[in-house]
Design a protein around this motif. Structure first.
Motif, short mmCIF file in Angstrom:
data_model
loop_
_atom_site.label_atom_id
_atom_site.label_comp_id
_atom_site.label_asym_id
_atom_site.label_seq_id
_atom_site.Cartn_x
_atom_site.Cartn_y
_atom_site.Cartn_z
N THR A 209 -25.01 58.90 -27.75
CA THR A 209 -23.78 58.10 -27.75
C THR A 209 -23.63 57.39 -26.40
OG1 THR A 209 -22.75 59.65 -29.26
CG2 THR A 209 -21.25 58.24 -28.01
N PHE A 210 -23.92 58.10 -25.32
CA PHE A 210 -23.84 57.48 -23.99
C PHE A 210 -24.81 56.29 -23.90
CE2 PHE A 210 -25.93 57.03 -19.89
CZ PHE A 210 -24.86 56.64 -19.10
N LEU A 211 -26.05 56.49 -24.36
CA LEU A 211 -27.06 55.43 -24.24
C LEU A 211 -26.70 54.22 -25.12
CD1 LEU A 211 -30.28 57.65 -24.22
CD2 LEU A 211 -29.38 56.32 -22.31
N VAL A 212 -26.14 54.50 -26.27
CA VAL A 212 -25.76 53.41 -27.18
C VAL A 212 -24.55 52.67 -26.59
CG1 VAL A 212 -24.83 52.88 -29.47
CG2 VAL A 212 -26.73 54.50 -29.24
N GLN B 258 -27.13 59.80 -13.24
CA GLN B 258 -27.42 58.99 -12.06
C GLN B 258 -28.84 59.29 -11.54
OE1 GLN B 258 -25.86 56.44 -10.88
NE2 GLN B 258 -27.35 56.24 -9.21
N LEU B 259 -29.22 60.56 -11.56
CA LEU B 259 -30.58 60.92 -11.12
C LEU B 259 -31.63 60.34 -12.08
CD1 LEU B 259 -30.01 64.58 -9.92
CD2 LEU B 259 -30.89 62.71 -8.52
N GLY B 260 -31.29 60.29 -13.37
CA GLY B 260 -32.20 59.64 -14.33
C GLY B 260 -32.41 58.18 -13.96
N LEU B 261 -31.31 57.50 -13.58
CA LEU B 261 -31.42 56.09 -13.19
C LEU B 261 -32.19 55.95 -11.87
CD1 LEU B 261 -27.81 55.01 -14.20
CD2 LEU B 261 -29.93 54.40 -15.36
N GLU B 262 -31.96 56.90 -10.95
CA GLU B 262 -32.74 56.88 -9.70
C GLU B 262 -34.22 57.12 -9.98
OE1 GLU B 262 -31.23 59.36 -6.48
OE2 GLU B 262 -29.18 58.85 -7.06
N ALA B 263 -34.50 57.96 -10.99
CA ALA B 263 -35.89 58.18 -11.39
C ALA B 263 -36.49 56.86 -11.87
CB ALA B 263 -35.98 59.24 -12.48
N SER C 137 -36.64 53.27 -16.14
CA SER C 137 -36.76 52.09 -15.27
C SER C 137 -36.02 50.91 -15.87
CB SER C 137 -38.24 51.70 -15.09
OG SER C 137 -38.91 52.68 -14.34
N LEU C 138 -36.20 50.74 -17.17
CA LEU C 138 -35.55 49.60 -17.84
C LEU C 138 -34.04 49.80 -17.90
CD1 LEU C 138 -38.32 49.16 -20.54
CD2 LEU C 138 -37.83 47.58 -18.66
N LEU C 139 -33.62 51.07 -18.08
CA LEU C 139 -32.17 51.36 -18.05
C LEU C 139 -31.62 51.12 -16.65
CD1 LEU C 139 -32.06 54.62 -20.24
CD2 LEU C 139 -31.51 52.28 -20.96
N ALA C 140 -32.41 51.46 -15.64
CA ALA C 140 -31.96 51.25 -14.25
C ALA C 140 -31.77 49.75 -13.97
CB ALA C 140 -32.96 51.85 -13.27
N LEU C 141 -32.53 48.91 -14.69
CA LEU C 141 -32.35 47.46 -14.56
C LEU C 141 -31.20 46.96 -15.44
CD1 LEU C 141 -36.11 46.39 -14.62
CD2 LEU C 141 -34.57 46.21 -12.66
#
Ligand code: SF4
Ligand code: SF4
Length: 433
Positions: free
Chosen positions: A410-413, A88-93, A385-389
């Motif tokens: 695996t999570f990202l895929v 979640q912090l990665g997405l907030e980043a 940023s693109l993942l957050a979108l």
């Protein structure tokens, strides 16, 4: 061969054997948590780079500053052992990075006007010369002011290329062209051209002897035994350029840069018509960092082999892999559109969102594929940023970041259908269907 480490952390006194926790933290931190903390730190380094450049132009965002503080604190010993929260912090980043890229873009436009497409000469046009590399447009402006009337020609290198598109910088007649390509060629290019050199930011590399006595850095960029320009006092650099004398002239080529949001939006009706008529089938964003890995030949092969009914938006220094290609246009819409530096990913995002409005669809329903090349930590911030979108189906290459383990991949895929660049022609076939 040494086995790949599960993790590496030596930030506190409890560290295993006094050397480093490599299997599991003495504190209880598991490898994926350690790696997610590393991921967060790398994304924050990228955000900090953009934040710093925006701050130089007087722009600040307290939300971004507060996020950086919170994010760093989360990686301190015995604070956050929660993998889900660190994602979640990665997405907030990623969200903070969108804010900071927007802030930097607005600050650049306020200072230098909105970029307009411009053909830039590539090659030496003679003159006593200064080559400027890095990303700092304010530094370039101050140098252009300081060198007016001196007879010195100013050439850009690598990520400075988009400077030519800004009216407030392009108005200087002695900003004459570009030498070389991405940051990777600086040893070759700086050795070849007998000019004084200014490194304004990353990416600078340890200089070769051939030019170690004529390179200067400024601000955060530092090299061993290389003088640093302070407070925009460029006199030592100017003296060096004049002392070196004229560079030989050579035949020049041209490349086009400087597409801003307004230029693309002025084509919106035409783009709509072409998409509806089936004359534009898909948009691609192919961009990011360049690097020396031979696998990066992928990006040229990819762009070269795209069908003629596709349009490529590009940015950052990865574009030097293919920006000499003449892809032509589709009824006046250029097929290769250079949006600028890596922070101009925000322009690509704004264009994508404008296309969503134009066609009344969501981001993932647009015929748009993103193919990222990554090297350093700004690209990590951009990826998040693109993942957050929630951008799905992106390609990343040329290699998977080393801190991403199987669990993270695996999570990202599973969550974003993120793919790793493979064979360019096969990837195109898969994308085009
Ligand atoms: S924070 Fe944990 S993983 Fe890191 S060095 Fe200390 S004990 Fe090891
Ligand atoms: S795009 Fe990335 S690799 Fe290229 S010069 Fe900028 S920061 Fe460096």
């Amino acid at each position: 061969m040494v086995d790949k480490l599960d993790m590496f952390c030596y930030q506190c006194s409890q560290t295993a054997r006094g050397e480093g926790c490599t299997v599991r933290g003495v504190c209880g931190k598991v490898p994926t948590v350690a790696r997610l903390q590393d991921n967060l730190i790398y994304a924050m380094k990228g955000i900090s780079a953009y934040n710093y450049c925006a701050n130089v132009l007087g722009a600040r965002d307290t939300d971004v500053d507060e996020f950086l503080t919170k994010g760093l604190y989360s990686t301190l010993t015995n604070v956050n052992f929660d993998a889900t929260d660190l994602i979640q912090l990665g997405l907030e980043a990623g969200e903070a990075n969108i804010k900071v890229m927007k802030m930097l873009k607005e600050a650049n436009i306020a200072a230098f006007g909105e970029p307009e497409p411009v053909e830039v000469k590539v090659g030496s046009q003679g003159g006593p010369a200064i080559i400027v590399t890095g990303h700092d447009l304010k530094a370039l402006e101050e140098l252009l002011k300081a060198t007016e009337g001196t007879g010195i020609k100013i050439y850009t290198h690598s990520e400075m290329l988009p400077a030519h598109g800004y009216p407030g910088l392009n108005k200087y007649d002695h900003l004459v062209g570009e030498l070389g390509g991405s940051w990777c060629d600086q040893k070759e290019i700086f050795s070849k051209y007998n000019a004084a050199i200014l490194g304004t930011s990353n990416c600078v590399v340890i200089p070769k002897d051939e030019y170690a006595d004529r390179i200067f850095t400024m601000d955060v960029a530092k090299l061993p035994d290389v003088p640093v320009i302070e407070d925009y006092d460029f006199q030592p650099l100017i003296d060096k350029a004049l002392e070196l004398g004229d560079m030989p002239e050579e035949e020049t080529t041209t490349i086009t840069t400087g597409f801003g949001l307004s230029t693309i939006l002025s084509l919106a009706d035409k783009i709509k018509e072409l998409v509806e008529a089936g004359k534009i089938k898909r948009f691609f964003v192919v961009g990011g960092c360049d690097g020396i890995n031979p696998k990066r030949a992928y990006y040229r092969e990819f762009v070269e082999n795209l069908p003629e009914d596709t349009v490529v938006l590009t940015l950052a220094c990865g574009k030097f892999r293919f920006n000499d290609l003449d892809l032509g246009d589709i009824e006046g819409v250029p097929r290769l559109i250079d949006l600028g530096q890596c922070n101009d990913t925000i322009v690509a995002i704004d264009i994508a969102l404008a296309l969503c409005d134009l066609f009344g669809v969501e981001l993932n329903d647009l015929p748009l594929t993103i193919v990222l090349s990554w090297m350093e930590q700004k690209a990590v911030a951009i990826l998040w940023s693109l993942l957050a979108l929630n951008k799905q189906d992106m390609y990343i290459g040329p290699i998977v970041p080393a801190w991403i383990n199987d669990e993270m991949l695996t999570f990202l895929v599973d969550t974003f259908n993120l793919k790793v660049c493979g064979d360019a022609k096969e990837d195109i076939k898969d994308i085009m269907g």
